[in-house]
Scaffold this motif. Structure first.
Motif, PDB file in Angstrom:
ATOM      1  N   PRO A  21       0.820  -1.216   0.000  1.00  0.00           N
ATOM      2  CA  PRO A  21       0.000   0.000   0.000  1.00  0.00           C
ATOM      3  C   PRO A  21       0.853   1.265   0.000  1.00  0.00           C
ATOM      4  CG  PRO A  21       0.170  -0.847   2.222  1.00  0.00           C
ATOM      5  CD  PRO A  21       0.853  -1.851   1.341  1.00  0.00           C
ATOM      6  N   MET A  22       0.268   2.359  -0.501  1.00  0.00           N
ATOM      7  CA  MET A  22       0.905   3.639  -0.314  1.00  0.00           C
ATOM      8  C   MET A  22       0.599   4.117   1.104  1.00  0.00           C
ATOM      9  SD  MET A  22       0.571   5.535  -4.023  1.00  0.00           S
ATOM     10  CE  MET A  22      -1.154   5.170  -4.349  1.00  0.00           C
ATOM     11  N   VAL A  23       1.499   4.898   1.656  1.00  0.00           N
ATOM     12  CA  VAL A  23       1.424   5.249   3.077  1.00  0.00           C
ATOM     13  C   VAL A  23       0.643   6.550   3.260  1.00  0.00           C
ATOM     14  CG1 VAL A  23       2.756   5.713   5.162  1.00  0.00           C
ATOM     15  CG2 VAL A  23       3.670   4.158   3.414  1.00  0.00           C
ATOM     16  N   PRO A  24      -0.417   6.539   4.054  1.00  0.00           N
ATOM     17  CA  PRO A  24      -1.234   7.742   4.217  1.00  0.00           C
ATOM     18  C   PRO A  24      -0.516   8.830   5.019  1.00  0.00           C
ATOM     19  CG  PRO A  24      -1.967   6.050   5.743  1.00  0.00           C
ATOM     20  CD  PRO A  24      -0.946   5.410   4.858  1.00  0.00           C
ATOM     21  N   LYS A  25      -0.951  10.050   4.820  1.00  0.00           N
ATOM     22  CA  LYS A  25      -0.399  11.183   5.570  1.00  0.00           C
ATOM     23  C   LYS A  25      -1.120  11.315   6.906  1.00  0.00           C
ATOM     24  CE  LYS A  25       0.453  16.168   5.265  1.00  0.00           C
ATOM     25  NZ  LYS A  25       0.365  17.373   4.399  1.00  0.00           N
ATOM     26  N   ARG A  26      -0.330  11.463   7.968  1.00  0.00           N
ATOM     27  CA  ARG A  26      -0.859  11.729   9.293  1.00  0.00           C
ATOM     28  C   ARG A  26       0.075  12.736   9.969  1.00  0.00           C
ATOM     29  NH1 ARG A  26      -4.419   9.569   7.167  1.00  0.00           N
ATOM     30  NH2 ARG A  26      -5.782   7.891   7.918  1.00  0.00           N
ATOM     31  N   GLY A  46      -1.244   7.191  14.714  1.00  0.00           N
ATOM     32  CA  GLY A  46      -0.227   6.750  13.759  1.00  0.00           C
ATOM     33  C   GLY A  46      -0.421   5.331  13.285  1.00  0.00           C
ATOM     34  N   GLN A  47      -1.508   4.678  13.694  1.00  0.00           N
ATOM     35  CA  GLN A  47      -1.685   3.258  13.419  1.00  0.00           C
ATOM     36  C   GLN A  47      -1.789   2.947  11.923  1.00  0.00           C
ATOM     37  OE1 GLN A  47      -1.508   0.831  15.871  1.00  0.00           O
ATOM     38  NE2 GLN A  47      -1.306  -0.483  14.057  1.00  0.00           N
ATOM     39  N   LYS A  48      -2.515   3.784  11.168  1.00  0.00           N
ATOM     40  CA  LYS A  48      -2.658   3.500   9.734  1.00  0.00           C
ATOM     41  C   LYS A  48      -1.326   3.620   9.000  1.00  0.00           C
ATOM     42  CE  LYS A  48      -7.554   4.307   8.836  1.00  0.00           C
ATOM     43  NZ  LYS A  48      -8.546   4.997   7.962  1.00  0.00           N
ATOM     44  N   LEU A  64       1.613   3.059  10.424  1.00  0.00           N
ATOM     45  CA  LEU A  64       2.359   1.880  10.850  1.00  0.00           C
ATOM     46  C   LEU A  64       1.893   0.633  10.111  1.00  0.00           C
ATOM     47  CD1 LEU A  64       4.354   0.445  12.695  1.00  0.00           C
ATOM     48  CD2 LEU A  64       2.568   0.355  14.450  1.00  0.00           C
ATOM     49  N   ASP A  65       0.588   0.462   9.977  1.00  0.00           N
ATOM     50  CA  ASP A  65       0.056  -0.712   9.274  1.00  0.00           C
ATOM     51  C   ASP A  65       0.594  -0.786   7.849  1.00  0.00           C
ATOM     52  OD1 ASP A  65      -1.386  -1.455  11.499  1.00  0.00           O
ATOM     53  OD2 ASP A  65      -3.287  -0.616  10.785  1.00  0.00           O
ATOM     54  N   ALA A  66       0.659   0.368   7.177  1.00  0.00           N
ATOM     55  CA  ALA A  66       1.160   0.391   5.798  1.00  0.00           C
ATOM     56  C   ALA A  66       2.622  -0.030   5.748  1.00  0.00           C
ATOM     57  CB  ALA A  66       0.978   1.787   5.202  1.00  0.00           C
ATOM     58  N   TYR A  67       3.439   0.504   6.658  1.00  0.00           N
ATOM     59  CA  TYR A  67       4.858   0.153   6.648  1.00  0.00           C
ATOM     60  C   TYR A  67       5.086  -1.308   7.043  1.00  0.00           C
ATOM     61  CZ  TYR A  67       6.736   4.787   5.622  1.00  0.00           C
ATOM     62  OH  TYR A  67       7.077   5.965   5.001  1.00  0.00           O
ATOM     63  N   ILE A  68       4.242  -1.843   7.896  1.00  0.00           N
ATOM     64  CA  ILE A  68       4.365  -3.258   8.235  1.00  0.00           C
ATOM     65  C   ILE A  68       4.149  -4.120   6.993  1.00  0.00           C
ATOM     66  CG2 ILE A  68       3.250  -5.159   9.465  1.00  0.00           C
ATOM     67  CD1 ILE A  68       2.793  -3.224  11.800  1.00  0.00           C
ATOM     68  N   GLN A  69       3.119  -3.793   6.224  1.00  0.00           N
ATOM     69  CA  GLN A  69       2.855  -4.543   4.998  1.00  0.00           C
ATOM     70  C   GLN A  69       3.990  -4.383   3.992  1.00  0.00           C
ATOM     71  OE1 GLN A  69      -1.299  -4.386   3.399  1.00  0.00           O
ATOM     72  NE2 GLN A  69      -1.693  -3.058   5.165  1.00  0.00           N
ATOM     73  N   LEU A  70       4.511  -3.154   3.878  1.00  0.00           N
ATOM     74  CA  LEU A  70       5.597  -2.905   2.924  1.00  0.00           C
ATOM     75  C   LEU A  70       6.873  -3.627   3.361  1.00  0.00           C
ATOM     76  CD1 LEU A  70       4.900   0.881   2.370  1.00  0.00           C
ATOM     77  CD2 LEU A  70       4.834  -0.876   0.580  1.00  0.00           C
ATOM     78  N   SER A  71       7.106  -3.682   4.668  1.00  0.00           N
ATOM     79  CA  SER A  71       8.319  -4.352   5.151  1.00  0.00           C
ATOM     80  C   SER A  71       8.331  -5.820   4.764  1.00  0.00           C
ATOM     81  CB  SER A  71       8.433  -4.191   6.683  1.00  0.00           C
ATOM     82  OG  SER A  71       7.476  -4.995   7.355  1.00  0.00           O
TER      83      SER A  71
END
Length: 259
Positions: free
Chosen positions: A219-224, A243-245, A247-254
């Protein structure tokens, strides 16, 4: 040990946010991570609030010496508020002095410093340079690369320029029969408007341009806003509900880019 460089030739396009996020996510999963701040602006160093015991004990010490085996292990500073598994090799403003360094073998110093490093993953936060000694050193040390970008004109230009630099670097390696590395793992686009109705046209166009490379990761990482706020306080945005959304995006990308 995977050595991953985070690169763009534009500033302010989430390069440091991407480097730090992937490092903390991996460290909190139990991986031993070393995050190297190679940028004279020291954005990673300032965010992590790490300070060497002596003024000269930063990444510049690596870049100044040919005999630097083990330096990365010695210079890494634990960031306990983020993870005991994460160490940061800090930068400093005078690292920019190394950009005038063209002595024989200078591009191998960063790679040499990793000898004996007790880490599973090394992430290099690269400066936004169009080649030069710092970038050449990072590309020599890295086996894989991620391009960081916002969905903006500068973001797209930064990726295009960085890819051109990497392509030329690989061509130079091929001329001398050296292995072609680093591998391009993809483009991580961050600080994105995740409301499709309100998404600016420039973001849509930039997403199309980056998508045409075949490297744009999801996913692309949302702005917060919490991400920018914690960069001023030395905290980790993933410890806050807002910051959860991100973090969720970076977890998937990792899971896609970290071996």
């Amino acid at each position: 040990m995977q050595v991953l460089a985070i690169y763009s030739e534009s500033g302010g396009v989430t390069k440091t946010s991407t480097a730090v996020s992937l490092a903390v996510v991996a460290a909190r999963k139990g991986r031993r991570v070393t995050l190297i701040d190679l940028d004279p602006r020291s954005a990673t160093t300032k965010w992590a609030r790490v300070e060497p015991e002596q003024d000269h004990l930063h990444v510049g010490a690596i870049l100044a010496h040919d005999d630097c085996e083990g330096y990365a292990e010695e210079l890494g500073i634990v960031v306990p508020g983020w993870s005991e598994n994460l160490r940061v090799v800090p930068a400093a403003r005078n690292v920019s002095n190394r950009e005038a360094e063209y002595s024989d073998g200078a591009e191998f110093r960063l790679k040499t410093s990793l000898v004996g490093l007790e880490s599973d993953l090394v992430i290099i936060d690269c400066p936004n340079r169009q080649g030069g000694p710092l970038i050449k050193g990072a590309l020599t040390a890295a086996d894989s690369i991620i391009y960081a970008s916002k969905l903006s004109g500068d973001g797209v230009d930064g990726v295009i320029g960085a890819r051109q630099t990497v392509t030329q670097f690989k061509k130079n390696l091929a001329r001398i029969g050296a292995p072609s590395s680093p591998d391009e793992l993809g483009i991580i686009a961050a600080a994105i408007t995740d409301n499709l109705v309100a998404q600016p046209v420039v973001e849509r166009v930039a997403a199309e341009d980056l998508g045409e490379t075949g490297l744009l990761l999801t996913p692309m990482v949302p702005k917060r806003t919490i991400v920018e706020q914690v960069r001023l306080t030395g905290e980790w945005y993933g410890d806050y509900p807002s910051g959860q959304k991100v973090l969720d995006a970076y977890i998937q990308l990792s899971e896609r880019v970290i071996r």
